[in-house]
Design a protein around this motif. Structure first.
Motif, PDB file in Angstrom:
ATOM      1  N   VAL A  71      22.833   7.862 -58.979  1.00 46.34           N
ATOM      2  CA  VAL A  71      21.392   7.957 -58.737  1.00 46.34           C
ATOM      3  C   VAL A  71      20.629   7.658 -60.025  1.00 46.34           C
ATOM      4  O   VAL A  71      19.651   6.908 -60.012  1.00 46.34           O
ATOM      5  CB  VAL A  71      21.014   9.349 -58.184  1.00 46.34           C
ATOM      6  CG1 VAL A  71      19.520   9.572 -58.194  1.00 46.34           C
ATOM      7  CG2 VAL A  71      21.559   9.508 -56.779  1.00 46.34           C
ATOM      8  N   ALA A  72      21.092   8.240 -61.134  1.00 51.43           N
ATOM      9  CA  ALA A  72      20.388   8.020 -62.396  1.00 51.43           C
ATOM     10  C   ALA A  72      20.438   6.557 -62.816  1.00 51.43           C
ATOM     11  O   ALA A  72      19.474   6.023 -63.353  1.00 51.43           O
ATOM     12  CB  ALA A  72      20.995   8.896 -63.487  1.00 51.43           C
ATOM     13  N   LYS A  73      21.549   5.885 -62.548  1.00 55.15           N
ATOM     14  CA  LYS A  73      21.712   4.504 -63.008  1.00 55.15           C
ATOM     15  C   LYS A  73      21.042   3.487 -62.087  1.00 55.15           C
ATOM     16  O   LYS A  73      20.407   2.541 -62.547  1.00 55.15           O
ATOM     17  CB  LYS A  73      23.209   4.185 -63.121  1.00 55.15           C
ATOM     18  CG  LYS A  73      23.496   2.809 -63.659  1.00 55.15           C
ATOM     19  CD  LYS A  73      24.983   2.604 -63.815  1.00 55.15           C
ATOM     20  CE  LYS A  73      25.298   1.218 -64.346  1.00 55.15           C
ATOM     21  NZ  LYS A  73      26.740   1.006 -64.446  1.00 55.15           N
ATOM     22  N   HIS A  74      21.183   3.660 -60.794  1.00 53.60           N
ATOM     23  CA  HIS A  74      20.761   2.628 -59.857  1.00 53.60           C
ATOM     24  C   HIS A  74      19.422   2.878 -59.156  1.00 53.60           C
ATOM     25  O   HIS A  74      18.775   1.933 -58.713  1.00 53.60           O
ATOM     26  CB  HIS A  74      21.839   2.413 -58.784  1.00 53.60           C
ATOM     27  CG  HIS A  74      23.119   1.906 -59.345  1.00 53.60           C
ATOM     28  ND1 HIS A  74      23.270   0.635 -59.814  1.00 53.60           N
ATOM     29  CD2 HIS A  74      24.309   2.517 -59.541  1.00 53.60           C
ATOM     30  CE1 HIS A  74      24.507   0.462 -60.254  1.00 53.60           C
ATOM     31  NE2 HIS A  74      25.147   1.597 -60.107  1.00 53.60           N
ATOM     32  N   VAL A  81      13.319   9.342 -64.701  1.00 52.67           N
ATOM     33  CA  VAL A  81      14.256  10.334 -65.221  1.00 52.67           C
ATOM     34  C   VAL A  81      13.527  11.303 -66.141  1.00 52.67           C
ATOM     35  O   VAL A  81      13.737  12.523 -66.085  1.00 52.67           O
ATOM     36  CB  VAL A  81      15.433   9.635 -65.951  1.00 52.67           C
ATOM     37  CG1 VAL A  81      16.296  10.641 -66.678  1.00 52.67           C
ATOM     38  CG2 VAL A  81      16.271   8.835 -64.966  1.00 52.67           C
ATOM     39  N   GLU A  82      12.662  10.787 -66.976  1.00 51.47           N
ATOM     40  CA  GLU A  82      11.880  11.642 -67.882  1.00 51.47           C
ATOM     41  C   GLU A  82      10.966  12.566 -67.078  1.00 51.47           C
ATOM     42  O   GLU A  82      10.816  13.749 -67.416  1.00 51.47           O
ATOM     43  CB  GLU A  82      11.074  10.798 -68.857  1.00 51.47           C
ATOM     44  CG  GLU A  82      10.377  11.607 -69.918  1.00 51.47           C
ATOM     45  CD  GLU A  82      11.320  12.432 -70.762  1.00 51.47           C
ATOM     46  OE1 GLU A  82      10.944  13.573 -71.097  1.00 51.47           O
ATOM     47  OE2 GLU A  82      12.430  11.973 -71.068  1.00 51.47           O
ATOM     48  N   ASP A  83      10.346  12.055 -66.006  1.00 49.17           N
ATOM     49  CA  ASP A  83       9.508  12.895 -65.157  1.00 49.17           C
ATOM     50  C   ASP A  83      10.328  14.011 -64.512  1.00 49.17           C
ATOM     51  O   ASP A  83       9.876  15.156 -64.428  1.00 49.17           O
ATOM     52  CB  ASP A  83       8.839  12.059 -64.059  1.00 49.17           C
ATOM     53  CG  ASP A  83       7.758  11.144 -64.601  1.00 49.17           C
ATOM     54  OD1 ASP A  83       7.306  11.364 -65.747  1.00 49.17           O
ATOM     55  OD2 ASP A  83       7.379  10.195 -63.882  1.00 49.17           O
ATOM     56  N   ARG A  88      11.885  19.704 -64.196  1.00 48.56           N
ATOM     57  CA  ARG A  88      12.947  20.715 -64.313  1.00 48.56           C
ATOM     58  C   ARG A  88      12.574  21.767 -65.353  1.00 48.56           C
ATOM     59  O   ARG A  88      12.730  22.974 -65.112  1.00 48.56           O
ATOM     60  CB  ARG A  88      14.264  20.042 -64.682  1.00 48.56           C
ATOM     61  CG  ARG A  88      15.410  20.997 -64.850  1.00 48.56           C
ATOM     62  CD  ARG A  88      16.694  20.239 -65.174  1.00 48.56           C
ATOM     63  NE  ARG A  88      17.784  21.135 -65.337  1.00 48.56           N
ATOM     64  CZ  ARG A  88      18.248  21.547 -66.514  1.00 48.56           C
ATOM     65  NH1 ARG A  88      17.696  21.110 -67.623  1.00 48.56           N
ATOM     66  NH2 ARG A  88      19.241  22.385 -66.585  1.00 48.56           N
ATOM     67  N   GLU A  89      12.080  21.331 -66.513  1.00 43.58           N
ATOM     68  CA  GLU A  89      11.689  22.276 -67.555  1.00 43.58           C
ATOM     69  C   GLU A  89      10.551  23.170 -67.092  1.00 43.58           C
ATOM     70  O   GLU A  89      10.547  24.377 -67.362  1.00 43.58           O
ATOM     71  CB  GLU A  89      11.301  21.518 -68.823  1.00 43.58           C
ATOM     72  CG  GLU A  89      12.480  20.860 -69.511  1.00 43.58           C
ATOM     73  CD  GLU A  89      12.055  19.936 -70.649  1.00 43.58           C
ATOM     74  OE1 GLU A  89      10.839  19.856 -70.930  1.00 43.58           O
ATOM     75  OE2 GLU A  89      12.942  19.312 -71.240  1.00 43.58           O
ATOM     76  N   GLU A  90       9.578  22.602 -66.373  1.00 43.50           N
ATOM     77  CA  GLU A  90       8.471  23.396 -65.851  1.00 43.50           C
ATOM     78  C   GLU A  90       8.956  24.417 -64.821  1.00 43.50           C
ATOM     79  O   GLU A  90       8.485  25.556 -64.788  1.00 43.50           O
ATOM     80  CB  GLU A  90       7.413  22.495 -65.238  1.00 43.50           C
ATOM     81  CG  GLU A  90       6.643  21.678 -66.244  1.00 43.50           C
ATOM     82  CD  GLU A  90       5.697  20.671 -65.603  1.00 43.50           C
ATOM     83  OE1 GLU A  90       5.610  20.645 -64.357  1.00 43.50           O
ATOM     84  OE2 GLU A  90       5.060  19.924 -66.354  1.00 43.50           O
ATOM     85  N   ALA A  91       9.908  24.015 -63.985  1.00 42.08           N
ATOM     86  CA  ALA A  91      10.453  24.934 -62.979  1.00 42.08           C
ATOM     87  C   ALA A  91      11.205  26.079 -63.649  1.00 42.08           C
ATOM     88  O   ALA A  91      11.098  27.234 -63.228  1.00 42.08           O
ATOM     89  CB  ALA A  91      11.365  24.186 -62.018  1.00 42.08           C
ATOM     90  N   ILE A  92      11.945  25.772 -64.696  1.00 42.98           N
ATOM     91  CA  ILE A  92      12.670  26.826 -65.420  1.00 42.98           C
ATOM     92  C   ILE A  92      11.682  27.789 -66.071  1.00 42.98           C
ATOM     93  O   ILE A  92      11.862  29.009 -66.021  1.00 42.98           O
ATOM     94  CB  ILE A  92      13.621  26.201 -66.457  1.00 42.98           C
ATOM     95  CG1 ILE A  92      14.785  25.501 -65.743  1.00 42.98           C
ATOM     96  CG2 ILE A  92      14.145  27.250 -67.430  1.00 42.98           C
ATOM     97  CD1 ILE A  92      15.671  24.680 -66.651  1.00 42.98           C
TER      98      ILE A  92
END
Length: 151
Positions: A71-74, A81-83, A88-92
């Motif tokens: 998923v990350a590659k294709h 990916v940065e978004d 993820r950081e905001e959810a944590i």
């Protein structure tokens, strides 16, 4: 695996102690044969997989078979990916805030259970009775057990 010089030296010394210097060359030959055999099996499996998948997947690597890597590659660009990392950081961070709020609420509830009511807060008829010009006193929070079968 990444071995440094000290780890290799330690393994050689351990092997000499355990197996003795007489059996060590024979065991090293057997280990090399087994390693070579396992590499052949792996290469044959990769070749067979590429052959079965066809020409359009000729450049696929085994790491691409991992769904996360695929998923990350294709499917995702670098910005996406940065978004996702930012989300993820905001959810944590939000989760830790919720945990802190729950802990402070539990602490306040336990403090409320252990505190003795003052006569002004209780009133003459008991908790929750209003005095003239005052707000009603809230009753202590009661923990109701959750029953998953009741819903």
């Amino acid at each position: 695996m990444d071995f440094n010089l000290w780890e290799i030296t330690g393994l050689v010394v351990l092997a000499i102690i355990v197996f003795g210097p007489e059996k060590l060359p024979e065991l090293a030959r057997k280990a090399a044969r087994v390693l070579n055999y396992l590499r052949r099996i792996g290469n044959d499996a990769r070749g067979q997989l590429r052959k079965e998948l066809g020409d359009e997947f000729a450049d696929i690597s085994l790491a691409d078979l991992n769904p996360k890597t695929f998923v990350a590659k294709h499917l995702l660009s670098g910005d996406e990916v940065e978004d996702l990392r930012q989300i993820r950081e905001e959810a944590i961070a939000s989760g830790s805030l919720v945990r802190e709020t729950l802990e402070s609420g539990r602490t306040a509830a336990s403090d409320m259970d252990t505190a003795e009511p003052t006569p002004d807060a209780v009133g003459s008829a008991g908790a929750g009775v209003e005095k003239a010009g005052t707000e009603p006193v809230a009753a202590a929070a009661v923990h109701v057990p959750f029953d998953p079968e009741a819903t």
